[in-house]
Enzyme design. Structure first.
Site, PDB file in Angstrom:
ATOM      1  N   ARG A  82       0.986  -1.233  -0.182  1.00  0.00           N
ATOM      2  CA  ARG A  82      -0.128  -0.005   0.058  1.00  0.00           C
ATOM      3  C   ARG A  82       0.773   1.124  -0.087  1.00  0.00           C
ATOM      4  O   ARG A  82       0.291   2.308  -0.563  1.00  0.00           O
ATOM      5  CB  ARG A  82      -1.161  -0.164   1.306  1.00  0.00           C
ATOM      6  CG  ARG A  82      -1.867   1.111   1.477  1.00  0.00           C
ATOM      7  CD  ARG A  82      -2.882   1.199   2.580  1.00  0.00           C
ATOM      8  NE  ARG A  82      -3.650  -0.048   2.513  1.00  0.00           N
ATOM      9  CZ  ARG A  82      -4.943   0.052   2.140  1.00  0.00           C
ATOM     10  NH1 ARG A  82      -5.367   1.256   1.274  1.00  0.00           N
ATOM     11  NH2 ARG A  82      -5.692  -1.031   1.998  1.00  0.00           N
ATOM     12  N   TYR A 107       0.958 -13.270   0.336  1.00  0.00           N
ATOM     13  CA  TYR A 107       1.816 -13.039  -1.235  1.00  0.00           C
ATOM     14  C   TYR A 107       2.761 -12.156  -1.203  1.00  0.00           C
ATOM     15  O   TYR A 107       2.805 -11.612  -0.282  1.00  0.00           O
ATOM     16  CB  TYR A 107       0.382 -12.530  -1.901  1.00  0.00           C
ATOM     17  CG  TYR A 107      -0.104 -11.432  -1.515  1.00  0.00           C
ATOM     18  CD1 TYR A 107       0.236  -9.984  -1.800  1.00  0.00           C
ATOM     19  CD2 TYR A 107      -1.309 -11.602  -1.018  1.00  0.00           C
ATOM     20  CE1 TYR A 107      -0.449  -9.153  -1.298  1.00  0.00           C
ATOM     21  CE2 TYR A 107      -2.124 -10.313  -0.624  1.00  0.00           C
ATOM     22  CZ  TYR A 107      -1.560  -9.055  -0.796  1.00  0.00           C
ATOM     23  OH  TYR A 107      -2.374  -8.131  -0.547  1.00  0.00           O
TER      24      TYR A 107
END
Length: 400
Positions: free
Chosen positions: A117, A221
């Site tokens: 992010r 991930y």
């Protein structure tokens, strides 16, 4: 030219086409770029005095990356994204893989990206501060808004419109719809990252791993071009203070997954992270809340949703693109703003409603246990990768 300033005084000499955006998160920054690309002057008011890293990893499917690439962000993001080949759906029932779904897109201009992010926000921020028609004001909360015949005043100064991109606890939404507030789902998202080199080699995911288990699930991930591993664990928890996150006790999450008898490989990944942060998962009513007069909402302010379709950021990015396109023909005509925002709401509400429901149903499926979990796994295998993946086409193939 860097147009980032401290302080909250909105200049009285605003251009007639100025649109004010409350919030400099992913949705707000994307909306600013999309509006400026259509000739609109934008002022972003962000209450934080400094933009800091928030959250952890994000999955951006082709419906979102198509927009970001169209805004010219690919060169800024390319060094930081990972493009996974597949998502492996794992089951805590046996510790093995149920099925593997390919993530390759036939559209090379819209890949599936995994990104931290902070890297996405940094890329958006760099593009925003470089744009001559966008001004970012930090330490500048939107504290008042009032409709006028010429548009709206924000903190006492005139603007053509106000866009509330200020998150689930939106100040702007409270002014429009004071009775509608986010609802705590009863679930907490535990998020953490670690350097890939610290994880045992056999545990390093090559793409996305989705672990389904009793009353919890785990998503793992790579991010930061594969240099770090992102983990998100979803499990029941008590309500937290509104508006933020806090540090999570690693022993609590380890006990939960041990007590639920999750397999050793899943627990080993969880135990590899010492520093967790917890976020309460909040939702808004299906369909969201969208606009009134010259004020509109986007992203979590409009439709906070469960993250189980991996579309939270994607829907904010889509909102931004549709909003900008609806406002493109308005020009300086204040009377045309409300109809344009009504069209934005009409276009977005049906799709967002379906995404909200899909996310909620996915979470229910992920958290099955006992015979129902076995039936779920057998059904997925019987359907096969092709048919399961095709169920995502309506999400991924969306275009403005």
């Amino acid at each position: 030219m860097r147009r980032e300033r401290q302080g909250c005084l909105i200049p009285a000499v605003t251009a007639p086409r100025t649109i004010v955006i409350a919030g400099a998160g992913i949705g707000g920054l994307t909306a600013a770029l999309a509006l400026a690309a259509r000739g609109v002057r934008v002022l972003i008011c962000e209450k934080a005095a400094r933009l800091e890293e928030a959250g952890a990893g994000l999955q951006l499917s082709p419906n979102a990356t198509r927009i970001l690439i169209g805004l010219g962000l690919q060169p800024r993001l390319a060094p930081h994204v990972t493009t996974p080949a597949s998502v492996s759906i794992m089951t805590a029932r046996s510790g093995g893989e149920v099925i593997r779904l390919p993530l390759g897109s036939p559209d090379s201009h819209a890949p599936y990206w995994l990104v931290h992010r902070a890297d996405l926000q940094s890329a958006l921020l760099g593009a925003v501060t470089a744009h001559p028609d966008i001004e970012l004001r930090l330490g500048c909360p939107v504290e008042s808004l009032r409709a006028t015949p010429a548009g709206i005043t924000v903190n006492g100064e005139p603007a053509l419109a106000l866009i509330g991109a200020d998150g689930a606890w939106s100040f702007v939404r409270r002014q429009l719809f004071p009775e509608t507030q986010p609802h705590f789902s009863g679930l907490i998202a535990w998020r953490g990252t670690l350097e890939t080199s610290r994880l045992e080699r056999t545990l390093i995911p090559q793409g996305v791993q989705l672990w389904m288990g009793p009353k919890a699930h785990l998503v793992v991930y790579p991010v930061s071009s594969g240099e770090r591993i992102n983990m998100v664990a979803i499990m029941p928890g008590a309500a937290m203070q509104p508006g933020g996150s806090d540090a999570g006790d690693a022993s609590e999450i380890r006990r939960h997954f041990a007590a639920s008898r999750w397999p050793a490989n899943a627990r080993a990944m969880i135990e590899s992270i010492d520093n967790w942060r917890r976020w309460p998962l909040l939702t808004m009513p299906d369909g969201g809340m969208w606009h009134e007069g010259s004020v509109a909402l986007l992203g979590d302010a409009a439709h906070a949703m469960l993250p189980f379709a991996a579309q939270g950021a994607g829907m904010a990015i889509e909102d931004a693109a549709v909003l900008a396109e609806c406002l493109r023909p308005v020009g300086d005509d204040a009377a045309a703003i409300a109809p344009a925002l009504a069209r934005y709401a009409t276009l977005r509400q049906p799709r967002v409603t379906l995404i909200q429901r899909t996310a909620r149903q996915s979470g229910q499926i992920y958290h099955l246990h006992g015979p129902m979990a076995l039936a779920r796994d057998l059904t997925m295998r019987a359907l096969g990768a092709g048919r399961l993946q095709a169920r995502q086409d309506w999400i991924y193939n969306w275009r403005l």
